[in-house]
Design a protein around this motif. Structure first.
Motif, PDB file in Angstrom:
ATOM      1  N   ASP A 166       0.861  -1.181   0.000  1.00 13.54           N
ATOM      2  CA  ASP A 166       0.000   0.000   0.000  1.00 13.54           C
ATOM      3  C   ASP A 166       0.899   1.233   0.000  1.00 13.54           C
ATOM      4  O   ASP A 166       1.736   1.399   0.899  1.00 13.54           O
ATOM      5  N   LYS A 167       0.720   2.101  -0.999  1.00 14.42           N
ATOM      6  CA  LYS A 167       1.552   3.304  -1.114  1.00 14.42           C
ATOM      7  C   LYS A 167       0.729   4.574  -0.926  1.00 14.42           C
ATOM      8  O   LYS A 167       1.193   5.663  -1.206  1.00 14.42           O
ATOM      9  N   SER A 168      -0.520   4.422  -0.452  1.00 13.37           N
ATOM     10  CA  SER A 168      -1.429   5.573  -0.358  1.00 13.37           C
ATOM     11  C   SER A 168      -0.947   6.626   0.635  1.00 13.37           C
ATOM     12  O   SER A 168      -1.272   7.801   0.496  1.00 13.37           O
ATOM     13  N   SER A 169      -0.173   6.249   1.628  1.00  9.51           N
ATOM     14  CA  SER A 169       0.296   7.208   2.630  1.00  9.51           C
ATOM     15  C   SER A 169       1.592   7.883   2.201  1.00  9.51           C
ATOM     16  O   SER A 169       2.119   8.730   2.921  1.00  9.51           O
ATOM     17  N   GLY A 170       2.107   7.517   1.048  1.00 12.41           N
ATOM     18  CA  GLY A 170       3.377   8.088   0.598  1.00 12.41           C
ATOM     19  C   GLY A 170       4.544   7.172   0.922  1.00 12.41           C
ATOM     20  O   GLY A 170       5.636   7.333   0.406  1.00 12.41           O
ATOM     21  N   HIS A 171       4.300   6.229   1.818  1.00  8.74           N
ATOM     22  CA  HIS A 171       5.308   5.237   2.169  1.00  8.74           C
ATOM     23  C   HIS A 171       4.803   3.866   1.748  1.00  8.74           C
ATOM     24  O   HIS A 171       3.610   3.597   1.778  1.00  8.74           O
TER      25      HIS A 171
END
Length: 175
Positions: free
Chosen positions: A141-146
């Motif tokens: 999951d890359k939705s938080s920027g990480h």
């Protein structure tokens, strides 16, 4: 590795709470379900006995001439079909009852295995074979920027144990 260390720490220091939390899965609902399955099993077994008696009775009626051979064949086919269905149902119910009753044994077995590895230094094939049934790696999951990727470990005998359940046990909040 972190999750396993947390698990072993929880078992070493909070074994009774750990047992109770895993036993909480066996709530009043599952006890009701188990007793309902036992009643259904008894009812099915009683019906099997009744069908045996009925089959003997229609055979005697056919021999005595009270029942035609065609009628006997039709009734016996119906009874045999019902008996086959009941046998399958009885086998399924017996397996389900046995699985529910084995839950407590599974927790004890898991705790015994975990105690063998309480002071885990590194993951070895022996530890993994003893303790882990499967590892589930989720999509990243890359939705938080990480980039975050969840991993679930399914342990032998007890299944997946979320880390928050282990923290709750250690903090006295579980079950």
């Amino acid at each position: 590795m972190q999750h396993m260390r947390l698990l072993f720490l929880c078992i070493a220091n909070y074994e009774d709470e750990f047992r109770k939390a895993l036993g909480a899965k066996r709530t009043a609902e599952s006890k009701k379900e188990l007793s309902a399955k036992k009643r259904a099993l008894q009812k099915s077994e009683n019906r099997m006995s009744e069908l045996d008696r009925l089959f003997k009775r229609i055979y005697e009626d056919m021999v005595n001439g009270k029942l035609s051979e065609a009628r006997f064949q039709m009734l016996s086919d119906d009874y045999e079909q019902e008996q086959d269905e009941l046998r399958a149902k009885i086998e399924m119910l017996e397996n389900e009852i046995q699985n529910q009753e084995n839950h407590v044994e599974s927790v004890d077995t898991f705790i015994r295995l975990a105690k063998k590895h309480l002071y885990l230094e590194k993951l070895t094939p022996e530890v993994l074979n003893d303790m882990v049934k499967a590892v589930y790696v989720h999509a990243p999951d890359k939705s938080s920027g990480h980039r975050v990727q969840d991993v679930d470990i399914s342990y032998n005998h007890i299944g997946i144990l979320p880390a928050n359940l282990l923290y709750d046990i250690m903090n006295g909040k579980a079950a």
